[in-house]
Design an enzyme around this catalytic site. Structure first.
Site, PDB file in Angstrom:
ATOM      1  N   ARG A   1      -8.905   1.745   9.110  1.00 13.62           N
ATOM      2  CA  ARG A   1      -8.468   0.385   9.372  1.00 13.62           C
ATOM      3  C   ARG A   1      -9.536  -0.437  10.074  1.00 13.62           C
ATOM      4  O   ARG A   1      -9.305  -1.581  10.415  1.00 13.62           O
ATOM      5  CB  ARG A   1      -7.229   0.431  10.243  1.00 13.62           C
ATOM      6  CG  ARG A   1      -6.014  -0.178   9.564  1.00 13.62           C
ATOM      7  CD  ARG A   1      -4.930  -0.212  10.619  1.00 13.62           C
ATOM      8  NE  ARG A   1      -3.772  -0.920  10.196  1.00 13.62           N
ATOM      9  CZ  ARG A   1      -2.745  -0.404   9.556  1.00 13.62           C
ATOM     10  NH1 ARG A   1      -2.762   0.841   9.158  1.00 13.62           N
ATOM     11  NH2 ARG A   1      -1.698  -1.142   9.284  1.00 13.62           N
TER      12      ARG A   1
ATOM     13  N   LYS B   1       0.828  -1.210   0.000  1.00 14.77           N
ATOM     14  CA  LYS B   1       0.000   0.000   0.000  1.00 14.77           C
ATOM     15  C   LYS B   1       0.862   1.258   0.000  1.00 14.77           C
ATOM     16  O   LYS B   1       0.616   2.175  -0.759  1.00 14.77           O
ATOM     17  CB  LYS B   1      -0.896   0.063   1.258  1.00 14.77           C
ATOM     18  CG  LYS B   1      -1.874  -1.079   1.403  1.00 14.77           C
ATOM     19  CD  LYS B   1      -2.696  -0.937   2.685  1.00 14.77           C
ATOM     20  CE  LYS B   1      -1.873  -0.981   3.964  1.00 14.77           C
ATOM     21  NZ  LYS B   1      -1.211  -2.289   4.208  1.00 14.77           N
TER      22      LYS B   1
ATOM     23  N   ARG C   1      11.389  -6.175   4.557  1.00 15.01           N
ATOM     24  CA  ARG C   1      11.181  -4.721   4.488  1.00 15.01           C
ATOM     25  C   ARG C   1      12.220  -4.013   5.342  1.00 15.01           C
ATOM     26  O   ARG C   1      12.517  -4.424   6.459  1.00 15.01           O
ATOM     27  CB  ARG C   1       9.776  -4.366   4.970  1.00 15.01           C
ATOM     28  CG  ARG C   1       9.587  -2.870   5.176  1.00 15.01           C
ATOM     29  CD  ARG C   1       8.152  -2.437   5.089  1.00 15.01           C
ATOM     30  NE  ARG C   1       7.316  -2.993   6.137  1.00 15.01           N
ATOM     31  CZ  ARG C   1       5.996  -2.783   6.201  1.00 15.01           C
ATOM     32  NH1 ARG C   1       5.383  -2.055   5.279  1.00 15.01           N
ATOM     33  NH2 ARG C   1       5.289  -3.313   7.181  1.00 15.01           N
TER      34      ARG C   1
ATOM     35  N   ARG D   1      11.627  -2.696  11.024  1.00 14.55           N
ATOM     36  CA  ARG D   1      10.703  -2.144  12.019  1.00 14.55           C
ATOM     37  C   ARG D   1      10.461  -3.148  13.131  1.00 14.55           C
ATOM     38  O   ARG D   1      10.359  -4.337  12.876  1.00 14.55           O
ATOM     39  CB  ARG D   1       9.363  -1.801  11.351  1.00 14.55           C
ATOM     40  CG  ARG D   1       9.365  -0.438  10.707  1.00 14.55           C
ATOM     41  CD  ARG D   1       8.198  -0.213   9.777  1.00 14.55           C
ATOM     42  NE  ARG D   1       6.918  -0.703  10.266  1.00 14.55           N
ATOM     43  CZ  ARG D   1       5.780  -0.597   9.562  1.00 14.55           C
ATOM     44  NH1 ARG D   1       5.783  -0.026   8.374  1.00 14.55           N
ATOM     45  NH2 ARG D   1       4.661  -1.058  10.054  1.00 14.55           N
TER      46      ARG D   1
ATOM     47  N   ARG E   1      -0.436  -9.154  13.501  1.00 13.55           N
ATOM     48  CA  ARG E   1      -0.972  -8.069  12.663  1.00 13.55           C
ATOM     49  C   ARG E   1      -1.874  -8.621  11.562  1.00 13.55           C
ATOM     50  O   ARG E   1      -2.868  -7.997  11.197  1.00 13.55           O
ATOM     51  CB  ARG E   1       0.164  -7.251  12.073  1.00 13.55           C
ATOM     52  CG  ARG E   1       0.849  -6.401  13.128  1.00 13.55           C
ATOM     53  CD  ARG E   1       2.170  -5.871  12.644  1.00 13.55           C
ATOM     54  NE  ARG E   1       2.012  -4.924  11.566  1.00 13.55           N
ATOM     55  CZ  ARG E   1       2.973  -4.588  10.728  1.00 13.55           C
ATOM     56  NH1 ARG E   1       4.172  -5.141  10.850  1.00 13.55           N
ATOM     57  NH2 ARG E   1       2.760  -3.727   9.773  1.00 13.55           N
TER      58      ARG E   1
END
Ligand code: ADP
Ligand code: ADP
Ligand code: ZN
Length: 213
Positions: free
Chosen positions: A88, A13, A127, A160, A171
């Site tokens: 969300r 996204k 990531r 992260r 998540r």
């Protein structure tokens, strides 16, 4: 043009929102980036948000809605924006709808970036994010020019805290329970469009351009 990006954590996204924002000259609004900036600056809001983010949970609506509404009230949002990470859950979607209704306005598209769960874990463990400017890389798919260094600002890239595998699973569950219902919500409103997020980022962007041009 007002666009919402939907999709699992790690679907791409943010990557696509950045490309949309640059191409169509509208602001890219990421509530996740806003929280991370607050954490970095040591604000009270940041400290509170962090306790939820580190557990893979959503930050309470009260905090999230406040920073979101402050941001979209700014002058640069007048002609549109691309939302990445907000709404969300259904209550947040209703807040957004009310705010737009008051302006006699509405969302143009909610774009769902579809990526199966098995690809998600790999996307998120690879990531790397810049702690200064929020730019995102991937160790295999989108490597920076120099390992561990942001191409845009020269600062350090990190994994992260919430991208560690144990938090990623949490998540994904939170996504399925709270965020996925938005797909039906926007489908009923006739603004939902889906793109194949497993393609290369340039090809995903081409699909998005076909939708919004
Ligand atoms: P990703 O891009 O991987 O989906 P984000 O940067 O959007 O992750 O969000 C990181 C974390 O920030 C979320 O797991 C959640 O804790 C918090 N967060 C971001 N946006 C929201 C929101 N709209 N409502 C509640 N929590 C949010
Ligand atoms: P989200 O905002 O949905 O959490 P990101 O845009 O941060 O997702 O992308 C998650 C990870 O996957 C990042 O490391 C990013 O560089 C990488 N990525 C994004 N789009 C693609 C793609 N189409 N193919 C492969 N990797 C991608
Ligand atoms: Zn940077």
């Amino acid at each position: 043009m007002k666009i919402i990006m939907l999709g699992a954590p790690g679907a791409g996204k943010g990557t696509q929102a950045k490309m949309i924002a640059e191409t169509y000259h509208i602001p890219h609004i990421s509530t996740g980036d806003m929280f991370r900036m607050n954490i970095k600056n040591g604000t009270e809001l940041g400290m509170e948000a962090k306790t939820y983010m580190d557990q893979g949970l959503l930050v309470p609506d009260e905090l999230t809605v406040r920073i979101f509404l402050d941001r979209v009230a700014k002058e640069d949002c007048k002609d549109g924006y691309v939302l990445d990470g907000f709404p969300r859950n259904i209550p947040q979607a209703e807040v957004l709808e009310d705010a737009l209704n008051k302006l006699g306005d509405q969302i143009d598209y909610a774009i769902d970036v579809e990526v199966p769960d098995e690809n998600i874990i790999r996307r998120m463990s690879g990531r790397r994010a810049c702690t200064s400017c929020g730019a995102t890389y991937h160790i295999e798919h989108v490597p920076p020019k120099k390992e561990g260094i942001c191409d845009d600002c020269g600062d350090a890239l990190v994994l992260r805290d919430d991208d560690r595998p144990e938090t990623v699973e949490k998540r994904l569950r939170v996504y399925q329970e709270q965020t996925q219902p938005l797909i039906e919500f926007y489908s009923k409103k006739g603004v939902l469009r889906s793109v194949d997020g497993t393609k290369d980022m340039q090809d995903v962007f081409k699909e998005i351009e076909e939708i919004i041009k």
